[in-house]
Scaffold this motif. Structure first.
Motif, PDB file in Angstrom:
ATOM      1  N   GLN A  79     -10.924   2.431  -4.116  1.00  0.00           N
ATOM      2  CA  GLN A  79     -10.645   3.605  -3.252  1.00  0.00           C
ATOM      3  C   GLN A  79      -9.151   3.908  -3.226  1.00  0.00           C
ATOM      4  N   ARG A  80      -8.348   2.852  -3.088  1.00  0.00           N
ATOM      5  CA  ARG A  80      -6.902   3.083  -2.965  1.00  0.00           C
ATOM      6  C   ARG A  80      -6.311   3.578  -4.284  1.00  0.00           C
TER       7      ARG A  80
ATOM      8  N   SER B   4      -4.193   7.562  -4.309  1.00  0.00           N
ATOM      9  CA  SER B   4      -2.937   6.807  -4.313  1.00  0.00           C
ATOM     10  C   SER B   4      -1.891   7.377  -3.357  1.00  0.00           C
ATOM     11  N   THR B   5      -2.154   8.551  -2.773  1.00  0.00           N
ATOM     12  CA  THR B   5      -1.133   9.103  -1.862  1.00  0.00           C
ATOM     13  C   THR B   5      -1.270   8.538  -0.451  1.00  0.00           C
TER      14      THR B   5
ATOM     15  N   LEU C  16      -2.172  -5.671   0.925  1.00  0.00           N
ATOM     16  CA  LEU C  16      -2.814  -5.172  -0.294  1.00  0.00           C
ATOM     17  C   LEU C  16      -2.029  -3.993  -0.875  1.00  0.00           C
ATOM     18  N   ASP C  17      -1.589  -3.081  -0.014  1.00  0.00           N
ATOM     19  CA  ASP C  17      -0.802  -1.940  -0.501  1.00  0.00           C
ATOM     20  C   ASP C  17       0.500  -2.395  -1.163  1.00  0.00           C
ATOM     21  N   MET C  18       1.127  -3.394  -0.535  1.00  0.00           N
ATOM     22  CA  MET C  18       2.396  -3.879  -1.104  1.00  0.00           C
ATOM     23  C   MET C  18       2.145  -4.485  -2.485  1.00  0.00           C
TER      24      MET C  18
END
Ligand code: HEM
Length: 452
Positions: A221-222, A226-227, A234-236
């Motif tokens: 999903q991410r 991506s915005t 997890l994002d880092m």
């Protein structure tokens, strides 16, 4: 005490049984045998455990040699291979160039500024959990279990942010199953092949499938969206780019690192918190001083700003002293690639070196009256009186715990928010002793009165 000073002495061998060596003594009571070794030997002692030759180093400077000065000669010991069925090739289990690259990629996520973002999540989760604990008023609380619950929530929320909402119970119970199974397998002398369809293996596979489908789903999903921005680990990791090569982590690598952080960061912190409250309940003078600091600095807002927790020096001293007496990582093993030398002694290639925080933290030459709980050992300026490797709750050298600042911050927040709400009293007639499994747990759950 045996001291040998000729230029090439052989390492003293601790007597054991034919064939089994010291294995049974270690299985029966590892802490008792370790204390005996500390009294009887001066520098290094040769043990035979589980069919392997293991060299326990007893001094801080020799521990530094293994973990820092000559760290390239030492790799993960075979004990870590069992964990790979659960953790894959994450930071804890990998080695060599692959580990170095992963560590470079993961390190920025644990930078002080990034952690400040995660701290508010910790405060919120702790505040919700404290409200639940209040329901137990008058009843003894199983603090061992209670801290497992809250550290589980914190690690899942800091890893996956809001994506875990509504799925936390299923995910945490599956992760728990995986960790329990890997621990059992690591400690068991008999290991059936994984492909055998035993009930335990089937439970493991079901839990593994659930965890993988959750993590790969969130990654997917991410990547597609991506915005969107999430303030979580997890994002880092998704955005981390190798400065040297420009590479990013693959999905498989992201999965392995997430599960590794969960495994490395959840039980260690929970066990340390349970020990800390046990110590405080039995040292009311320390608890009173701690509470005075917390109430004056943190105040009584239900969900304080995370920034205030930075200004709690005595709280940090209490945490550090608790980690001295009960270091969750009580022993660390390293496989020698090449022959190595510790003073006049030789560690042969292919054998294991053991560094033992449990013993280093109880060495009376560094820590007078070592069994006494005394947070003032960590008062400002006191550390200059001791060797830096005399205190190793988070290990040392390049493989220093990547989550050490995360853990210290989490423990400060948890401790401050618990002592601000509750008085802690021991339940009479409980005998609490440590049991060194993969972490240094209490043998039986710690029960305490947490009184509002
Ligand atoms: C009180 C809590 C904790 C203690 C005592 C602790 C202790 C340690 C120790 C001693 C090591 C080194 C093991 C070795 O050299 O063989 C280690 C490694 C590690 N820890 Fe922790 N830890 C704690 C909390 C955490 C947390 C909260 C996280 C993550 C959020 C974490 C993640 C890791 C990882 C990924 C490694 C492997 C690092 C590498 O080899 O590059 N730990 N930990």
């Amino acid at each position: 005490m045996e001291t040998i000073s000729s230029p090439t002495s052989s390492v003293p061998i601790h007597p054991g049984m034919p064939l089994l060596g010291n294995t049974l003594a270690f299985l029966r009571d590892p802490l008792a045998i370790l204390r005996t070794l500390q009294q009887r030997y001066d520098r290094v002692v040769h043990l035979r455990i589980g069919g392997r030759h293991q060299y326990l180093v007893l001094r801080p400077d020799d521990s530094k040699h293994i973990m820092q000065e000559n760290h390239r000669n030492y790799g993960r010991s075979p004990a870590f291979n069992v964990l790979k069925i659960f953790l894959g090739n994450g930071l804890l289990t990998s080695d060599g160039d692959f580990w170095r690259r992963q560590r470079r990629l993961a390190q920025p996520a644990f930078h002080r500024q990034k952690l400040a973002v995660l701290a508010q999540t910790m405060v919120q989760e702790t505040a919700d959990w404290v409200d639940e604990v209040k329901q137990h008023n008058q009843q003894p609380v199983n603090v061992s279990q209670a801290f497992m619950d809250v550290t589980m929530r914190i690690v899942c929320k800091t890893l996956f942010g809001s994506d875990v909402v509504g799925k936390l119970d299923g995910l945490s119970s599956a992760l728990d199953t995986l960790q329990y199974y890997a621990n059992q397998r690591m400690l068991s002398p008999i290991r059936f092949p994984m492909k055998w369809p035993t009930p335990a293996h089937q439970r493991f596979r079901r839990a593994s499938a659930l965890v993988d489908s959750f993590i790969y789903g969130v990654i997917n999903q991410r990547r597609q969206n991506s915005t969107s921005q999430h303030d979580d680990l997890l994002d880092m990791f998704l955005n981390a780019e190798d400065e040297e090569t420009g590479e990013r982590m693959s999905d498989q690598q992201l999965r392995d690192e997430c599960v590794t952080l969960f495994a490395a960061g959840h039980e260690t912190t929970a066990v340390s918190m349970a020990w800390t409250l046990h110590l405080l309940a039995n040292h009311p003078d320390v608890l009173t001083r701690l509470r005075a600091e917390v109430t004056s600095v943190v105040g009584d807002a239900p969900t304080p700003s995370a920034d205030v927790f930075r200004a709690l020096p005595y709280t940090m001293q209490v945490v550090q002293e608790s980690l001295r007496l009960y270091p969750p990582a009580w022993i660390m093993s390293r496989l020698a690639h090449q022959e190595d030398h510790i003073g006049p002694y030789t560690i042969p290639a292919g054998d294991t070196a053991l560094v033992c925080p449990y013993l280093l933290h109880r060495d009376p030459t560094t820590w007078p009256d070592p069994e006494r709980f005394d947070p003032d050992r960590f008062a400002p300026g006191r550390e200059k009186d001791r060797h830096p490797y005399a205190y190793l709750p988070f290990g040392g050298g390049p493989r220093l715990c990547i989550g050490n600042q995360f853990a210290l911050m989490e423990m400060q927040i948890l401790l401050a928010m618990v002592v601000r709400e509750f008085d802690c009293r021991p339940v009479p007639n409980q005998r609490i002793t440590p049991q060194p499994l993969i972490t240094l747990r209490p043998k039986r759950p710690i029960m305490l009165y947490l009184i509002k």
